[in-house]
Design a protein around this motif. Structure first.
Motif, PDB file in Angstrom:
ATOM      1  N   ILE A  16       0.778  -1.747   0.236  1.00 42.08           N
ATOM      2  CA  ILE A  16      -0.326   0.034   0.157  1.00 42.08           C
ATOM      3  C   ILE A  16       0.931   1.223  -0.154  1.00 42.08           C
ATOM      4  O   ILE A  16       1.823   1.442   0.388  1.00 42.08           O
ATOM      5  CB  ILE A  16      -1.011   0.029   1.396  1.00 42.08           C
ATOM      6  CG1 ILE A  16      -2.271  -1.115   1.652  1.00 42.08           C
ATOM      7  CG2 ILE A  16      -1.589   1.437   1.357  1.00 42.08           C
ATOM      8  CD1 ILE A  16      -2.452  -1.190   2.340  1.00 42.08           C
ATOM      9  N   GLY A  17       0.564   2.378  -1.014  1.00 47.58           N
ATOM     10  CA  GLY A  17       1.315   3.328  -1.112  1.00 47.58           C
ATOM     11  C   GLY A  17       2.050   3.662  -1.170  1.00 47.58           C
ATOM     12  O   GLY A  17       2.703   4.600  -2.315  1.00 47.58           O
ATOM     13  N   ALA A  18       1.998   2.834  -2.842  1.00 47.56           N
ATOM     14  CA  ALA A  18       2.598   2.783  -3.900  1.00 47.56           C
ATOM     15  C   ALA A  18       2.251   1.670  -5.479  1.00 47.56           C
ATOM     16  O   ALA A  18       1.067   1.487  -5.190  1.00 47.56           O
ATOM     17  CB  ALA A  18       3.989   2.161  -3.936  1.00 47.56           C
ATOM     18  N   SER A  19       2.266   2.194  -6.799  1.00 48.40           N
ATOM     19  CA  SER A  19       1.854   1.949  -7.613  1.00 48.40           C
ATOM     20  C   SER A  19       1.872   0.561  -8.067  1.00 48.40           C
ATOM     21  O   SER A  19       2.895  -0.483  -7.640  1.00 48.40           O
ATOM     22  CB  SER A  19       1.776   3.403  -8.787  1.00 48.40           C
ATOM     23  OG  SER A  19       2.943   2.826  -9.103  1.00 48.40           O
ATOM     24  N   PRO A  20       1.047   0.120  -9.124  1.00 50.79           N
ATOM     25  CA  PRO A  20       2.386  -1.355  -9.325  1.00 50.79           C
ATOM     26  C   PRO A  20       3.454  -1.760 -10.109  1.00 50.79           C
ATOM     27  O   PRO A  20       3.826  -2.175  -9.523  1.00 50.79           O
ATOM     28  CB  PRO A  20       0.762  -1.753 -10.371  1.00 50.79           C
ATOM     29  CG  PRO A  20      -0.292  -1.608 -10.291  1.00 50.79           C
ATOM     30  CD  PRO A  20      -0.052   0.309  -9.333  1.00 50.79           C
ATOM     31  N   GLY A  21       3.503  -0.529 -11.090  1.00 48.99           N
ATOM     32  CA  GLY A  21       4.348  -0.155 -11.436  1.00 48.99           C
ATOM     33  C   GLY A  21       5.573   0.535 -10.365  1.00 48.99           C
ATOM     34  O   GLY A  21       7.152  -0.397 -10.386  1.00 48.99           O
ATOM     35  N   GLU A  22       5.595   0.975  -9.117  1.00 43.17           N
ATOM     36  CA  GLU A  22       6.458   1.477  -8.547  1.00 43.17           C
ATOM     37  C   GLU A  22       6.553  -0.282  -7.768  1.00 43.17           C
ATOM     38  O   GLU A  22       7.861   0.142  -6.868  1.00 43.17           O
ATOM     39  CB  GLU A  22       6.252   2.615  -7.443  1.00 43.17           C
ATOM     40  CG  GLU A  22       5.859   3.807  -8.608  1.00 43.17           C
ATOM     41  CD  GLU A  22       4.831   4.295  -7.775  1.00 43.17           C
ATOM     42  OE1 GLU A  22       5.300   6.247  -7.702  1.00 43.17           O
ATOM     43  OE2 GLU A  22       4.350   4.471  -6.474  1.00 43.17           O
ATOM     44  N   ASN A  23       5.695  -1.106  -7.323  1.00 42.86           N
ATOM     45  CA  ASN A  23       6.476  -1.679  -6.478  1.00 42.86           C
ATOM     46  C   ASN A  23       7.034  -2.691  -7.176  1.00 42.86           C
ATOM     47  O   ASN A  23       8.552  -3.481  -6.429  1.00 42.86           O
ATOM     48  CB  ASN A  23       4.914  -3.164  -6.198  1.00 42.86           C
ATOM     49  CG  ASN A  23       4.234  -2.282  -4.910  1.00 42.86           C
ATOM     50  OD1 ASN A  23       4.823  -2.478  -3.721  1.00 42.86           O
ATOM     51  ND2 ASN A  23       2.773  -1.209  -4.845  1.00 42.86           N
ATOM     52  N   ALA A  24       6.705  -3.860  -8.470  1.00 43.52           N
ATOM     53  CA  ALA A  24       7.694  -3.729  -9.239  1.00 43.52           C
ATOM     54  C   ALA A  24       9.359  -3.365  -9.659  1.00 43.52           C
ATOM     55  O   ALA A  24       9.718  -4.148  -9.223  1.00 43.52           O
ATOM     56  CB  ALA A  24       6.420  -4.454 -11.004  1.00 43.52           C
ATOM     57  N   ILE A  25       9.187  -2.328  -9.572  1.00 48.52           N
ATOM     58  CA  ILE A  25      10.272  -1.523  -9.830  1.00 48.52           C
ATOM     59  C   ILE A  25      10.955  -1.668  -8.016  1.00 48.52           C
ATOM     60  O   ILE A  25      12.509  -2.212  -8.477  1.00 48.52           O
ATOM     61  CB  ILE A  25      10.866  -0.432  -9.572  1.00 48.52           C
ATOM     62  CG1 ILE A  25      10.282   0.085 -11.535  1.00 48.52           C
ATOM     63  CG2 ILE A  25      12.056   0.850  -9.947  1.00 48.52           C
ATOM     64  CD1 ILE A  25       9.875   1.513 -12.081  1.00 48.52           C
ATOM     65  N   ARG A  26      10.317  -1.960  -7.524  1.00 49.89           N
ATOM     66  CA  ARG A  26      11.087  -1.951  -5.690  1.00 49.89           C
ATOM     67  C   ARG A  26      11.203  -3.128  -5.477  1.00 49.89           C
ATOM     68  O   ARG A  26      12.730  -3.658  -5.131  1.00 49.89           O
ATOM     69  CB  ARG A  26      10.611  -1.554  -4.816  1.00 49.89           C
ATOM     70  CG  ARG A  26      11.112  -1.885  -3.437  1.00 49.89           C
ATOM     71  CD  ARG A  26       9.784  -1.437  -2.491  1.00 49.89           C
ATOM     72  NE  ARG A  26       8.318  -1.856  -3.168  1.00 49.89           N
ATOM     73  CZ  ARG A  26       8.393  -2.890  -2.356  1.00 49.89           C
ATOM     74  NH1 ARG A  26       9.169  -3.633  -2.159  1.00 49.89           N
ATOM     75  NH2 ARG A  26       7.301  -3.102  -2.414  1.00 49.89           N
ATOM     76  N   GLU A  27      11.118  -4.452  -5.970  1.00 51.63           N
ATOM     77  CA  GLU A  27      11.293  -5.691  -6.086  1.00 51.63           C
ATOM     78  C   GLU A  27      12.441  -6.318  -6.520  1.00 51.63           C
ATOM     79  O   GLU A  27      12.935  -6.901  -6.072  1.00 51.63           O
ATOM     80  CB  GLU A  27       9.857  -6.623  -6.478  1.00 51.63           C
ATOM     81  CG  GLU A  27       8.757  -5.770  -5.262  1.00 51.63           C
ATOM     82  CD  GLU A  27       8.782  -6.836  -4.644  1.00 51.63           C
ATOM     83  OE1 GLU A  27      10.374  -7.242  -3.883  1.00 51.63           O
ATOM     84  OE2 GLU A  27       7.978  -6.862  -3.369  1.00 51.63           O
ATOM     85  N   VAL A  28      11.913  -5.416  -7.803  1.00 53.34           N
ATOM     86  CA  VAL A  28      13.491  -5.840  -8.396  1.00 53.34           C
ATOM     87  C   VAL A  28      14.859  -5.557  -8.311  1.00 53.34           C
ATOM     88  O   VAL A  28      15.756  -6.199  -7.785  1.00 53.34           O
ATOM     89  CB  VAL A  28      13.620  -5.045 -10.070  1.00 53.34           C
ATOM     90  CG1 VAL A  28      14.491  -5.356 -11.110  1.00 53.34           C
ATOM     91  CG2 VAL A  28      12.521  -6.024 -10.759  1.00 53.34           C
ATOM     92  N   ARG A  29      14.834  -4.099  -7.549  1.00 58.52           N
ATOM     93  CA  ARG A  29      16.162  -3.281  -6.624  1.00 58.52           C
ATOM     94  C   ARG A  29      15.837  -4.631  -5.555  1.00 58.52           C
ATOM     95  O   ARG A  29      17.599  -4.975  -5.315  1.00 58.52           O
ATOM     96  CB  ARG A  29      15.678  -2.090  -6.773  1.00 58.52           C
ATOM     97  CG  ARG A  29      17.106  -1.076  -6.371  1.00 58.52           C
ATOM     98  CD  ARG A  29      16.272  -0.123  -5.567  1.00 58.52           C
ATOM     99  NE  ARG A  29      15.239   0.119  -4.625  1.00 58.52           N
ATOM    100  CZ  ARG A  29      14.309   0.929  -4.851  1.00 58.52           C
ATOM    101  NH1 ARG A  29      13.637   1.016  -6.435  1.00 58.52           N
ATOM    102  NH2 ARG A  29      13.748   0.726  -3.604  1.00 58.52           N
TER     103      ARG A  29
END
Length: 210
Positions: free
Chosen positions: A108-121
């Motif tokens: 919660i608090g991040a968009s689907p795309g932001e979540n995906a980028i964070r998970e990869v990092r």
């Protein structure tokens, strides 16, 4: 867990639906009698899920303890990243020692795309940008092992910007693998045929959804 047969799939769907009705009912009801009945229904649904997943009812109750309000599917966000030779980026899950696309539950608090980028990092060390959405899959429609949650999986196509080090604690290795020669996968997270399909989708410029 083994891949469920059709009967098990139907029973899982029914148990998840009963749990969702009970959770939603408990949220909206104002009557003591109705609350008691929804609580009983919740317990029956948890018992059924526990039997199907071969875990304790207490474990199921703990997993759903923070689920409140109108019941919705959970969102699993992942990123498919391919190198210049067409190999796919995979991370090894510390929980089971098997491999998956980087990703996880959407925060919660991040968009689907932001979540995906964070998970990869966090899970691979790579910094990526997202090219487009490749797939939206309803997990019960695919041959995953039995799951307590009804989950939708969103998979984005990522492009590498820079490399780095793993910063999260959920993965312990990272590598690129040929799509046709994959390591043992964490099947609750991703299936071999799904990775092959993602490769087709990104090469054909397509998006797939259930």
């Amino acid at each position: 867990m083994r891949v469920p047969d059709e009967l098990t799939k139907r029973r899982l769907t029914q148990a998840r639906r009963l749990l969702a009705i009970a959770q939603t009912g408990l949220h909206y009801t104002t009557g003591a009698f109705d609350k008691e009945r929804y609580q009983e229904l919740l317990g029956l649904a948890q018992d059924q899920l526990a039997d199907l997943a071969d875990v304790s009812t207490a474990h199921v109750a703990q997993l759903f303890a923070h689920e409140r309000g109108y019941a919705n599917p959970k969102i699993d966000v992942r990123c498919a990243v391919f190198n210049e030779t067409g190999e796919v980026l995979l991370v090894r899950e510390a929980a089971d020692g098997r491999w998956s696309l980087p990703g996880g539950w959407a925060d919660i608090g991040a968009s689907p795309g932001e979540n995906a980028i964070r998970e990869v990092r966090e899970e691979s060390g790579y910094i990526v940008t997202l090219a487009r959405l490749l797939a939206v899959w309803d997990m019960p429609k695919h041959e995953h092992p039995p799951s307590l949650f009804h989950t939708w999986k969103l998979v984005f196509l990522g492009n590498i910007v820079a490399a780095g080090d793993i910063s999260g604690v959920e993965t312990d290795a990272v590598g690129f693998f040929p799509v046709g020669v994959l390591p043992p996968l964490s099947l609750g997270r991703i299936l071999p045929e799904q990775i092959r399909r993602l490769d087709e989708l990104r090469r054909n410029g397509e998006t797939e959804f259930d």
